[in-house]
Design an enzyme around this catalytic site. Structure first.
Site, PDB file in Angstrom:
ATOM      1  N   GLY A   1      66.911  60.360  69.537  1.00  0.00           N
ATOM      2  CA  GLY A   1      68.332  60.114  69.264  1.00  0.00           C
ATOM      3  C   GLY A   1      69.190  59.741  70.444  1.00  0.00           C
TER       4      GLY A   1
ATOM      5  CD  GLU B   1      60.232  64.132  67.294  1.00  0.00           C
ATOM      6  OE1 GLU B   1      61.062  63.574  66.550  1.00  0.00           O
ATOM      7  OE2 GLU B   1      59.626  65.163  66.961  1.00  0.00           O
TER       8      GLU B   1
ATOM      9  N   GLY C   1      62.940  56.963  70.881  1.00  0.00           N
ATOM     10  CA  GLY C   1      62.476  55.626  70.532  1.00  0.00           C
ATOM     11  C   GLY C   1      63.361  54.606  71.238  1.00  0.00           C
ATOM     12  NE  ARG C   2      69.217  53.713  69.003  1.00  0.00           N
ATOM     13  CZ  ARG C   2      69.448  53.118  67.824  1.00  0.00           C
ATOM     14  NH1 ARG C   2      69.766  51.859  67.791  1.00  0.00           N
ATOM     15  NH2 ARG C   2      69.381  53.823  66.708  1.00  0.00           N
TER      16      ARG C   2
ATOM     17  CE1 TYR D   1      70.459  51.403  59.959  1.00  0.00           C
ATOM     18  CE2 TYR D   1      69.708  49.702  61.470  1.00  0.00           C
ATOM     19  CZ  TYR D   1      69.436  50.679  60.538  1.00  0.00           C
ATOM     20  OH  TYR D   1      68.142  50.941  60.199  1.00  0.00           O
TER      21      TYR D   1
ATOM     22  CB  CYS E   1      70.170  31.635  51.110  1.00  0.00           C
ATOM     23  SG  CYS E   1      69.509  30.043  51.604  1.00  0.00           S
ATOM     24  CD  GLU E   2      70.840  38.221  51.337  1.00  0.00           C
ATOM     25  OE1 GLU E   2      71.863  38.943  51.274  1.00  0.00           O
ATOM     26  OE2 GLU E   2      69.755  38.522  50.843  1.00  0.00           O
TER      27      GLU E   2
HETATM   28  N1  LLP Z   1      62.270  61.407  65.601  1.00  0.00           N
HETATM   29  C1  LLP Z   1      62.538  61.283  64.292  1.00  0.00           C
HETATM   30  C2  LLP Z   1      62.099  62.338  63.383  1.00  0.00           C
HETATM   31  C3  LLP Z   1      63.229  60.165  63.821  1.00  0.00           C
HETATM   32  O1  LLP Z   1      63.493  60.052  62.521  1.00  0.00           O
HETATM   33  C4  LLP Z   1      63.631  59.140  64.727  1.00  0.00           C
HETATM   34  C5  LLP Z   1      64.340  57.956  64.259  1.00  0.00           C
HETATM   35  C6  LLP Z   1      63.310  59.319  66.082  1.00  0.00           C
HETATM   36  C7  LLP Z   1      62.644  60.461  66.487  1.00  0.00           C
HETATM   37  C8  LLP Z   1      63.683  58.298  67.119  1.00  0.00           C
HETATM   38  O2  LLP Z   1      65.060  58.156  67.242  1.00  0.00           O
HETATM   39  P1  LLP Z   1      65.701  57.309  68.457  1.00  0.00           P
HETATM   40  O3  LLP Z   1      65.367  58.035  69.738  1.00  0.00           O
HETATM   41  O4  LLP Z   1      65.125  55.947  68.421  1.00  0.00           O
HETATM   42  O5  LLP Z   1      67.163  57.306  68.157  1.00  0.00           O
HETATM   43  N2  LLP Z   1      66.780  51.624  62.497  1.00  0.00           N
HETATM   44  C9  LLP Z   1      67.886  52.388  63.041  1.00  0.00           C
HETATM   45  C10 LLP Z   1      67.437  53.689  63.668  1.00  0.00           C
HETATM   46  C11 LLP Z   1      66.639  54.554  62.723  1.00  0.00           C
HETATM   47  C12 LLP Z   1      66.150  55.823  63.364  1.00  0.00           C
HETATM   48  C13 LLP Z   1      65.207  56.534  62.475  1.00  0.00           C
HETATM   49  N3  LLP Z   1      64.637  57.729  63.039  1.00  0.00           N
HETATM   50  C14 LLP Z   1      68.648  51.510  64.025  1.00  0.00           C
HETATM   51  O6  LLP Z   1      68.276  50.356  64.223  1.00  0.00           O
HETATM   52  O7  LLP Z   1      69.652  51.930  64.574  1.00  0.00           O
END
Ligand code: LLP
Length: 432
Positions: free
Chosen positions: A239, A289, A291-292, A332, A359-360
């Site tokens: 997050g 965890e 990701g981003r 988003y 086409c949207e």
């Molecule tokens: N752990 C769990 C259980 C999650 O559901 C997620 C993301 C993460 C870790 C990683 O979160 P991060 O560090 O990336 O914020 N597609 C959306 C974001 C969806 C996130 C879903 N879960 C976007 O483009 O903003």
């Protein structure tokens, strides 16, 4: 840090000229910087090094094999949400023993696959799922390591579609019910081994306060469960938000807030400084965890201006990348900085909608955006598209998935080939 900057007026990824790259590989084109991925991963890893910890990169953000391999080489673990993601991690050289498996709807095939590969832990989201994992594990003579995901009912103050830690969200088990669920597991689920506790309150958090609030709320519960059930880890989820607007001038590494963004958002140091002291007394292994944070600023989408259309109310720059390539702006209201690959010689700007060929009406990358004047044929870079860019792309409008490039210093590797028209119909059949 990120490694996209102008050198002699041309945007580069590390030492690679993006115009040359686009000419060689075509557009739209995702381009990733290996140095940025490594830098972000390592900075987080080091910021929390006082803790016994494992950074489990959230594969859903960007699951290209080369990206996963980069994380594996840095010693990272993986947060996966499907059998497909586990398959990718293993193919990329990652270890199953460093994988946590999240998600509200794991299937029998996925549970068996993960058990047979020996994953570190399942993060379970409901009692029904725990019952099911117990049954599947028993049926193949295994014991499944589990953690329960707690829903702490804390507001992450982010976009509604990426908020997960409120009681109205589908994720996790209510905070108040956690003790009885652990007790139930220990008594009723002989094929489960209680291993940890997990939470994740949302994505793209731009302040540390919700993290602090959630950790403060859940830590006493973790201590209690550790005492009773010998927990081995506490996962605080992902997050960590990133800045979507950055300086791209050579030599500058400063970041600043975009429209509607704070000038000094969450930094990795402030994140670590505020949560490490709260986590240390638990004496547990801490999982993260992200990701981003690892890949978001490490990728861009290069697109070409195809046509210009001056309507009554607006000017449209029609580019060759669409919402099927990058869905974040329309899904988003995601704000991605858009800059010309060839820096403009003057400072003239215009306010335009940057739209795709789909086409949207929702097919846009930016609306009412002031950007330097660009003409047909020019290249634009959509910045900070490394996370949830390619992984959310689709074949909508029968558009082939685009190519992905990983830049490493002066080298550019094609890490995914552009799909062909044949790829589009592969596996389809006309009956008769
Ligand atoms: N752990 C769990 C259980 C999650 O559901 C997620 C993301 C993460 C870790 C990683 O979160 P991060 O560090 O990336 O914020 N597609 C959306 C974001 C969806 C996130 C879903 N879960 C976007 O483009 O903003």
């Amino acid at each position: 840090m990120h490694s996209f900057r102008y050198l002699q007026g041309r945007l580069h990824a590390e030492n690679v000229d993006l115009q040359t790259l686009a000419e060689r590989h075509g557009t739209p084109l995702y381009v990733y910087s290996k140095a940025t991925i490594s830098d972000h991963f390592t900075r987080l890893d080091q910021a929390v090094n006082r803790l016994d910890h494992l950074v489990c990169y959230a594969v859903k953000a960007n699951s290209n094999l080369a990206v996963l391999n980069t994380v594996a080489q840095l010693g990272g673990g993986f947060d996966i949400v499907s059998g497909g993601e586990l398959f990718r991690v293993l193919r990329a050289g990652g270890q199953a023993s460093k994988c946590t498996f999240a998600g509200v709807g794991k299937s029998r095939e996925e549970i068996e696959y993960a058990l047979n590969e020996g994953i570190y832990c399942f993060n379970a989201e409901s009692q029904a799922e725990l019952r099911y994992i117990n049954e599947v594990a028993g049926s193949i003579g295994k014991k499944a390591p589990v953690a329960v995901r707690v829903n702490p009912n804390v507001d992450a103050k982010t976009h509604a579609k990426i908020t997960t830690g409120k009681s109205e969200n589908k994720f996790g088990i209510d905070f108040e019910r956690i003790p009885e669920v652990y007790e139930w597991i220990s008594k009723e689920c002989p094929h489960l081994e209680i291993k940890g506790l997990q939470m994740h309150i949302g994505s793209q958090l731009t302040s540390v306060e919700p993290f602090i609030e959630a950790v403060k709320k859940v830590a006493p519960l973790v201590a209690e469960m550790k005492e009773k059930y010998n927990l081995r880890f506490f996962s605080i989820g992902g997050g960590i938000g990133i800045v979507y607007r950055q300086s791209l001038d050579s030599g500058t590494q400063e970041w600043w807030g975009g429209e509607g963004q704070e000038a000094h958002p969450l930094t990795i140091q402030s994140y670590a400084d505020s949560i490490v002291p709260l986590l240390e007394p638990l004496g547990l292994r801490i999982l993260m965890e992200p990701g981003r944070f690892v890949v978001g600023n490490a990728g861009i989408l290069v697109t070409r201006v195809m046509y210009e259309k001056r309507g009554g109310a607006k000017t449209f720059k029609i580019v060759d990348a669409g919402m099927n390539d990058l869905i974040r702006p329309t899904l988003y209201e995601g704000w991605h900085q858009i800059v010309p690959v060839q820096k403009a010689s003057d400072s003239a700007t215009e306010t335009v909608d940057v739209v795709g060929p789909i086409c949207e009406t929702g097919d846009f990358l930016a609306q009412d955006r002031e950007i330097p004047v660009v003409k047909e044929g020019d290249l634009l870079a959509v910045m900070s598209a490394g996370a949830y860019g390619f992984t959310m792309a689709s074949n909508y409008n029968s558009r082939p998935l685009v190519a992905e490039i990983l830049v490493d210093g002066a080298d550019a590797h094609v890490v995914r080939e552009r799909q062909t028209l044949e790829d589009l119909v592969r596996g389809e059949h006309i009956p008769g």
